[in-house]
Write a protein that holds these residues in place. Sequence first.
Motif, mmCIF file in Angstrom:
data_model
loop_
_atom_site.group_PDB
_atom_site.id
_atom_site.type_symbol
_atom_site.label_atom_id
_atom_site.label_comp_id
_atom_site.label_asym_id
_atom_site.label_seq_id
_atom_site.Cartn_x
_atom_site.Cartn_y
_atom_site.Cartn_z
ATOM 1 N N GLY A 360 41.171 37.516 40.710
ATOM 2 C CA GLY A 360 41.856 37.759 39.450
ATOM 3 C C GLY A 360 40.932 38.238 38.351
ATOM 4 N N ASP A 361 41.328 37.955 37.103
ATOM 5 C CA ASP A 361 40.606 38.491 35.949
ATOM 6 C C ASP A 361 39.259 37.815 35.700
ATOM 7 N N ASN A 362 39.049 36.624 36.252
ATOM 8 C CA ASN A 362 37.801 35.889 36.037
ATOM 9 C C ASN A 362 36.973 35.827 37.315
ATOM 10 N N ASN A 363 35.709 35.417 37.153
ATOM 11 C CA ASN A 363 34.877 35.144 38.316
ATOM 12 C C ASN A 363 35.440 33.944 39.070
ATOM 13 N N PRO A 364 35.162 33.803 40.371
ATOM 14 C CA PRO A 364 35.683 32.677 41.139
ATOM 15 C C PRO A 364 35.309 31.308 40.582
ATOM 16 N N ASP A 365 34.195 31.209 39.848
ATOM 17 C CA ASP A 365 33.804 29.920 39.264
ATOM 18 C C ASP A 365 34.497 29.659 37.927
ATOM 19 N N GLY A 366 35.388 30.565 37.518
ATOM 20 C CA GLY A 366 36.141 30.380 36.287
ATOM 21 C C GLY A 366 35.522 31.033 35.064
ATOM 22 N N SER A 367 34.315 31.528 35.183
ATOM 23 C CA SER A 367 33.659 32.163 34.038
ATOM 24 C C SER A 367 34.232 33.551 33.792
ATOM 25 N N ALA A 368 34.140 33.996 32.550
ATOM 26 C CA ALA A 368 34.637 35.321 32.194
ATOM 27 C C ALA A 368 33.719 36.399 32.736
ATOM 28 N N GLY A 379 34.860 46.411 40.921
ATOM 29 C CA GLY A 379 34.272 45.356 41.723
ATOM 30 C C GLY A 379 32.844 45.060 41.329
ATOM 31 N N GLN A 380 32.269 44.035 41.979
ATOM 32 C CA GLN A 380 30.887 43.644 41.728
ATOM 33 C C GLN A 380 30.353 42.895 42.941
ATOM 34 N N GLU A 381 29.064 42.602 42.952
ATOM 35 C CA GLU A 381 28.449 41.875 44.062
ATOM 36 C C GLU A 381 29.010 40.463 44.164
ATOM 37 N N ASP A 382 28.996 39.913 45.394
ATOM 38 C CA ASP A 382 29.507 38.573 45.641
ATOM 39 C C ASP A 382 28.592 37.868 46.626
ATOM 40 N N GLU A 383 28.242 36.598 46.342
ATOM 41 C CA GLU A 383 27.311 35.860 47.203
ATOM 42 C C GLU A 383 27.905 35.561 48.568
ATOM 43 N N THR A 384 29.204 35.343 48.633
ATOM 44 C CA THR A 384 29.842 34.971 49.896
ATOM 45 C C THR A 384 30.193 36.180 50.742
#
Length: 493
Positions: A360-368, A379-384
């Motif tokens: 969604g609109d936020n990062n998976p950890d809830g941060s903006a 899109g952007q890089e993702d650790e998983t």
Amino acid sequence: MCNRLKLLYVFLLISGLGACGGGSGSGSTEQAIPDTEVTSPEEDPVEFALTGTEITDRGELPVAYTCDGSSLSPALSWQGAPQETTNFTVVMQHQSSDGIRHWYWLAYDIPADINSLAPGEIIGTLGANSINGLNEYAPPCSQGPGEKIYTITLYALSQSAEFGDAATVDGETLLSAIENITLASTDLTLSYERTSATGETSRCEQIGLSVSQAGFNEVSVSCDDDYAYITSDTYPDHDLMNGITGTNEQIPVPAVNYAAPVKLAPVLTYNLTTIDAAVGVAVNGVPIYDYSAQGELDIYNYDAADDTLALGQLDNCGGHAGRGDDYHYHASPNCMIASMANRGDDAIIGWGYDGFPLYGDNNPDGSAITDGALDVCNGQEDETFGYRYHTSQTPPYIIQCLSGEVDTNILPRVSPLSGDSTGARANLTPPQGGVENLSHVINEDGSRTMSYDYQGEAYYVTYSPLTDQENCYHFEQKTVSNGGIVETGTFCR
């Protein structure tokens, strides 16, 4: 003569003593053996039983017969069928915790002189599995943790099954057809629990979990060596079409077994992909397009003239019906997200066809998400996952292009309705200046109606499913595109 009589008397006496086992004073415990006719015992009839060369009842399903192995149908053998048997039927199914039955293998019209099947062998006719809707064996590819139970049942039939006008022989259709002609049945119950060699969740499982954890049980996920297939009718279980002003006068009609291929081993590439078709799929099985309805994009230059949201073409849920009367999203699927059982910033809401997830609109950890963090594809890089897409409140709203390698030749499209010999549904265009008061309703009888006003006059499109023709509908419409005349017709998927 006298001597001969004496000898006969002695012989009879000895014979009599032998027959009686001797007198009471002889000390013998032997009993007389009655003079009976010797007969051979009757053989018990052989029980109708199903076995396998590598499987046993209540045992484990070998990996070779699953999507983690060779994806072959199991090797089976059987014996003891009733003499009246003319053919056999094999059914493999799994019943989920919510009571839904999933059909993996339907094979019927197997001749009576057959008593075994080799791995992957096709004898008789295959019905349509419920995993991808194809007439083939669907290897179990269980989603989520825990052991899954599968049942293989063999039916001995007195005659061949008849299916009437059924266009597809699925599990329910097959069992209904053989209900009154089954002489005997036997089954094997097998279990399988998917685990990877490292103990980590496989990409196939991750994609399946994104669907099941969201609560979309009507959507199925199956995998082969290269792709996970998210299969649905593309018709969402939420409000749709309401809020549109820039209608193209299309109305959503369920698709048939739309199988969206998501790559299992994604690879980022510098050759970004933009296409005039879906670029991904939401976890409820609805296709995802870029923000435009005009074909391939200039991804580096936003064009408001092609923005479906800015033009009022999208409903309150971020989607609309396209040229094929197919529903899809061009922006954040807000209504779907609100209905998800696992809704939250860490929930995957869809997948690009290149195999990378959509959040969604936020990062998976809830941060903006900070300004400039998202690239041209949104899109952007993702650790998983290595990379991930996002929705956004500003253009391009959703996946704009694919950052990973993708084979555009295999991407699915929903075909326009057939039977449109007059062009009644083929040449619809958005009325100039837009419409007012558009409303879309699903009636109790299963019919759908979309009504709207244009320049002070009422228009509508309504259709009802036909009971005698699967995936066919009776349409009645009065459209701006066709001059406001009332038209009717039958159209099919």
